[in-house]
Design a protein around this motif. Sequence first.
Motif, PDB file in Angstrom:
ATOM      1  N   ALA A  15       0.835  -1.201   0.000  1.00 20.98           N
ATOM      2  CA  ALA A  15       0.000   0.000   0.000  1.00 20.98           C
ATOM      3  C   ALA A  15       0.870   1.252   0.000  1.00 20.98           C
ATOM      4  O   ALA A  15       0.552   2.241  -0.670  1.00 20.98           O
ATOM      5  CB  ALA A  15      -0.943  -0.010   1.199  1.00 20.98           C
ATOM      6  N   LEU A  16       1.986   1.210   0.747  1.00 21.02           N
ATOM      7  CA  LEU A  16       2.908   2.352   0.752  1.00 21.02           C
ATOM      8  C   LEU A  16       3.529   2.579  -0.622  1.00 21.02           C
ATOM      9  O   LEU A  16       3.703   3.723  -1.057  1.00 21.02           O
ATOM     10  CB  LEU A  16       4.020   2.146   1.789  1.00 21.02           C
ATOM     11  CG  LEU A  16       3.715   2.481   3.230  1.00 21.02           C
ATOM     12  CD1 LEU A  16       4.896   2.120   4.122  1.00 21.02           C
ATOM     13  CD2 LEU A  16       3.366   3.948   3.389  1.00 21.02           C
ATOM     14  N   VAL A  17       3.883   1.490  -1.306  1.00 21.98           N
ATOM     15  CA  VAL A  17       4.443   1.613  -2.655  1.00 21.98           C
ATOM     16  C   VAL A  17       3.424   2.281  -3.572  1.00 21.98           C
ATOM     17  O   VAL A  17       3.765   3.197  -4.335  1.00 21.98           O
ATOM     18  CB  VAL A  17       4.867   0.228  -3.219  1.00 21.98           C
ATOM     19  CG1 VAL A  17       5.271   0.342  -4.686  1.00 21.98           C
ATOM     20  CG2 VAL A  17       6.003  -0.362  -2.399  1.00 21.98           C
ATOM     21  N   LEU A  18       2.181   1.847  -3.483  1.00 15.72           N
ATOM     22  CA  LEU A  18       1.124   2.430  -4.305  1.00 15.72           C
ATOM     23  C   LEU A  18       0.949   3.916  -3.984  1.00 15.72           C
ATOM     24  O   LEU A  18       0.841   4.753  -4.886  1.00 15.72           O
ATOM     25  CB  LEU A  18      -0.187   1.672  -4.095  1.00 15.72           C
ATOM     26  CG  LEU A  18      -1.375   2.136  -4.925  1.00 15.72           C
ATOM     27  CD1 LEU A  18      -1.071   2.039  -6.417  1.00 15.72           C
ATOM     28  CD2 LEU A  18      -2.610   1.305  -4.586  1.00 15.72           C
ATOM     29  N   GLN A  19       0.946   4.257  -2.710  1.00 15.24           N
ATOM     30  CA  GLN A  19       0.820   5.661  -2.317  1.00 15.24           C
ATOM     31  C   GLN A  19       1.997   6.484  -2.836  1.00 15.24           C
ATOM     32  O   GLN A  19       1.818   7.611  -3.316  1.00 15.24           O
ATOM     33  CB  GLN A  19       0.729   5.776  -0.801  1.00 15.24           C
ATOM     34  CG  GLN A  19      -0.559   5.252  -0.230  1.00 15.24           C
ATOM     35  CD  GLN A  19      -0.521   5.196   1.290  1.00 15.24           C
ATOM     36  OE1 GLN A  19       0.138   6.020   1.945  1.00 15.24           O
ATOM     37  NE2 GLN A  19      -1.208   4.223   1.874  1.00 15.24           N
ATOM     38  N   ALA A  20       3.201   5.924  -2.737  1.00 18.37           N
ATOM     39  CA  ALA A  20       4.389   6.639  -3.219  1.00 18.37           C
ATOM     40  C   ALA A  20       4.288   6.871  -4.719  1.00 18.37           C
ATOM     41  O   ALA A  20       4.594   7.973  -5.207  1.00 18.37           O
ATOM     42  CB  ALA A  20       5.649   5.852  -2.874  1.00 18.37           C
ATOM     43  N   ARG A  21       3.849   5.854  -5.467  1.00 17.57           N
ATOM     44  CA  ARG A  21       3.680   6.013  -6.923  1.00 17.57           C
ATOM     45  C   ARG A  21       2.681   7.115  -7.246  1.00 17.57           C
ATOM     46  O   ARG A  21       2.906   7.922  -8.146  1.00 17.57           O
ATOM     47  CB  ARG A  21       3.225   4.698  -7.550  1.00 17.57           C
ATOM     48  CG  ARG A  21       4.313   3.712  -7.750  1.00 17.57           C
ATOM     49  CD  ARG A  21       3.845   2.508  -8.568  1.00 17.57           C
ATOM     50  NE  ARG A  21       4.906   1.527  -8.610  1.00 17.57           N
ATOM     51  CZ  ARG A  21       4.776   0.255  -8.283  1.00 17.57           C
ATOM     52  NH1 ARG A  21       3.600  -0.223  -7.921  1.00 17.57           N
ATOM     53  NH2 ARG A  21       5.806  -0.554  -8.328  1.00 17.57           N
ATOM     54  N   GLU A  22       1.569   7.110  -6.514  1.00 19.12           N
ATOM     55  CA  GLU A  22       0.536   8.127  -6.751  1.00 19.12           C
ATOM     56  C   GLU A  22       1.064   9.523  -6.463  1.00 19.12           C
ATOM     57  O   GLU A  22       0.804  10.469  -7.215  1.00 19.12           O
ATOM     58  CB  GLU A  22      -0.696   7.833  -5.894  1.00 19.12           C
ATOM     59  CG  GLU A  22      -1.466   6.603  -6.361  1.00 19.12           C
ATOM     60  CD  GLU A  22      -2.552   6.159  -5.392  1.00 19.12           C
ATOM     61  OE1 GLU A  22      -2.657   6.721  -4.268  1.00 19.12           O
ATOM     62  OE2 GLU A  22      -3.294   5.214  -5.755  1.00 19.12           O
ATOM     63  N   MET A  23       1.827   9.668  -5.391  1.00 19.98           N
ATOM     64  CA  MET A  23       2.387  10.970  -5.038  1.00 19.98           C
ATOM     65  C   MET A  23       3.413  11.425  -6.082  1.00 19.98           C
ATOM     66  O   MET A  23       3.439  12.607  -6.463  1.00 19.98           O
ATOM     67  CB  MET A  23       3.016  10.916  -3.645  1.00 19.98           C
ATOM     68  CG  MET A  23       1.975  10.687  -2.541  1.00 19.98           C
ATOM     69  SD  MET A  23       2.721  10.299  -0.947  1.00 19.98           S
ATOM     70  CE  MET A  23       3.201  11.925  -0.394  1.00 19.98           C
ATOM     71  N   LEU A  24       4.245  10.499  -6.543  1.00 22.76           N
ATOM     72  CA  LEU A  24       5.226  10.837  -7.580  1.00 22.76           C
ATOM     73  C   LEU A  24       4.512  11.250  -8.866  1.00 22.76           C
ATOM     74  O   LEU A  24       4.954  12.173  -9.561  1.00 22.76           O
ATOM     75  CB  LEU A  24       6.153   9.649  -7.861  1.00 22.76           C
ATOM     76  CG  LEU A  24       7.148   9.299  -6.758  1.00 22.76           C
ATOM     77  CD1 LEU A  24       7.764   7.927  -7.010  1.00 22.76           C
ATOM     78  CD2 LEU A  24       8.232  10.368  -6.640  1.00 22.76           C
ATOM     79  N   ALA A  25       3.412  10.572  -9.181  1.00 22.72           N
ATOM     80  CA  ALA A  25       2.659  10.872 -10.405  1.00 22.72           C
ATOM     81  C   ALA A  25       2.063  12.278 -10.381  1.00 22.72           C
ATOM     82  O   ALA A  25       1.826  12.867 -11.435  1.00 22.72           O
ATOM     83  CB  ALA A  25       1.564   9.837 -10.617  1.00 22.72           C
ATOM     84  N   THR A  26       1.859  12.829  -9.184  1.00 22.19           N
ATOM     85  CA  THR A  26       1.324  14.192  -9.091  1.00 22.19           C
ATOM     86  C   THR A  26       2.419  15.239  -9.243  1.00 22.19           C
ATOM     87  O   THR A  26       2.142  16.433  -9.218  1.00 22.19           O
ATOM     88  CB  THR A  26       0.589  14.426  -7.754  1.00 22.19           C
ATOM     89  OG1 THR A  26       1.539  14.370  -6.681  1.00 22.19           O
ATOM     90  CG2 THR A  26      -0.544  13.438  -7.560  1.00 22.19           C
ATOM     91  N   GLY A  27       3.669  14.785  -9.358  1.00 24.53           N
ATOM     92  CA  GLY A  27       4.776  15.718  -9.549  1.00 24.53           C
ATOM     93  C   GLY A  27       5.592  15.994  -8.302  1.00 24.53           C
ATOM     94  O   GLY A  27       6.522  16.805  -8.332  1.00 24.53           O
ATOM     95  N   LYS A  28       5.263  15.330  -7.205  1.00 19.84           N
ATOM     96  CA  LYS A  28       6.048  15.536  -5.985  1.00 19.84           C
ATOM     97  C   LYS A  28       7.415  14.889  -6.148  1.00 19.84           C
ATOM     98  O   LYS A  28       7.550  13.835  -6.758  1.00 19.84           O
ATOM     99  CB  LYS A  28       5.330  14.940  -4.772  1.00 19.84           C
ATOM    100  CG  LYS A  28       4.069  15.702  -4.414  1.00 19.84           C
ATOM    101  CD  LYS A  28       3.432  15.172  -3.155  1.00 19.84           C
ATOM    102  CE  LYS A  28       2.215  16.029  -2.820  1.00 19.84           C
ATOM    103  NZ  LYS A  28       1.584  15.606  -1.571  1.00 19.84           N
ATOM    104  N   GLY A  29       8.429  15.507  -5.556  1.00 21.02           N
ATOM    105  CA  GLY A  29       9.788  14.983  -5.602  1.00 21.02           C
ATOM    106  C   GLY A  29       9.997  13.889  -4.571  1.00 21.02           C
ATOM    107  O   GLY A  29       9.205  13.732  -3.628  1.00 21.02           O
ATOM    108  N   GLU A  30      11.091  13.156  -4.730  1.00 17.30           N
ATOM    109  CA  GLU A  30      11.385  12.032  -3.844  1.00 17.30           C
ATOM    110  C   GLU A  30      11.452  12.446  -2.378  1.00 17.30           C
ATOM    111  O   GLU A  30      10.912  11.764  -1.505  1.00 17.30           O
ATOM    112  CB  GLU A  30      12.704  11.356  -4.241  1.00 17.30           C
ATOM    113  CG  GLU A  30      12.669  10.628  -5.552  1.00 17.30           C
ATOM    114  CD  GLU A  30      13.106  11.505  -6.727  1.00 17.30           C
ATOM    115  OE1 GLU A  30      13.298  12.732  -6.538  1.00 17.30           O
ATOM    116  OE2 GLU A  30      13.253  10.956  -7.829  1.00 17.30           O
TER     117      GLU A  30
END
Length: 194
Positions: free
Chosen positions: A9-24
Amino acid sequence: MNHGEGEDALVLQAREMLATGKGEEEVFAELAARTGEWDACALALCLALGVPEPDAEARIREARPLFDEFEVGEEDLVAMFLACGHVFVVDRVLDGRGERIRDLLWTAACARGGFPGGMIPWFRTGELTKIFLLFAKTRFRNGRGSPPEFWAAMVAAGELLATEDGPDEAEVTAGLEHCRAQATTVDTGSQMRP
């Protein structure tokens, strides 16, 4: 570190956040502040970026002592140190030609007598043209490095880069010509200005 359902679930959340343009760094800091599980968040972010799991786990194991230096609420600082430690860098797999260019540029870097540590991710991510163009501007001072070895490696790398069409084609060609000129003048003890 085997990731289970919660970490998926964390991986999915991280992918979604990255897809919005947020940096690492921002993604890690937000997830870590919310969950308090810094290891799991670092792993999830690495996996979301595409870092192979064994590599991600090794990077986190190496960085784990850093976590003890910080307290809850300092997730943004932890994120900055993880980024500076190249934990989130996705290594690019190159073909044989790319590997040869990277090896030549590494030879040039060593013959140069050093280079900024911030360039290491460029080698890892395969930003070969960027490295070549920066190194083509090198000037040797105070007897540091080995100019003949440096310019020979740069000419060889430039010749391989020049065979590829791209937006930097004119700059690469100009850089290659400069490297060739430097290679021929290095024996005379003089160096042309970049």
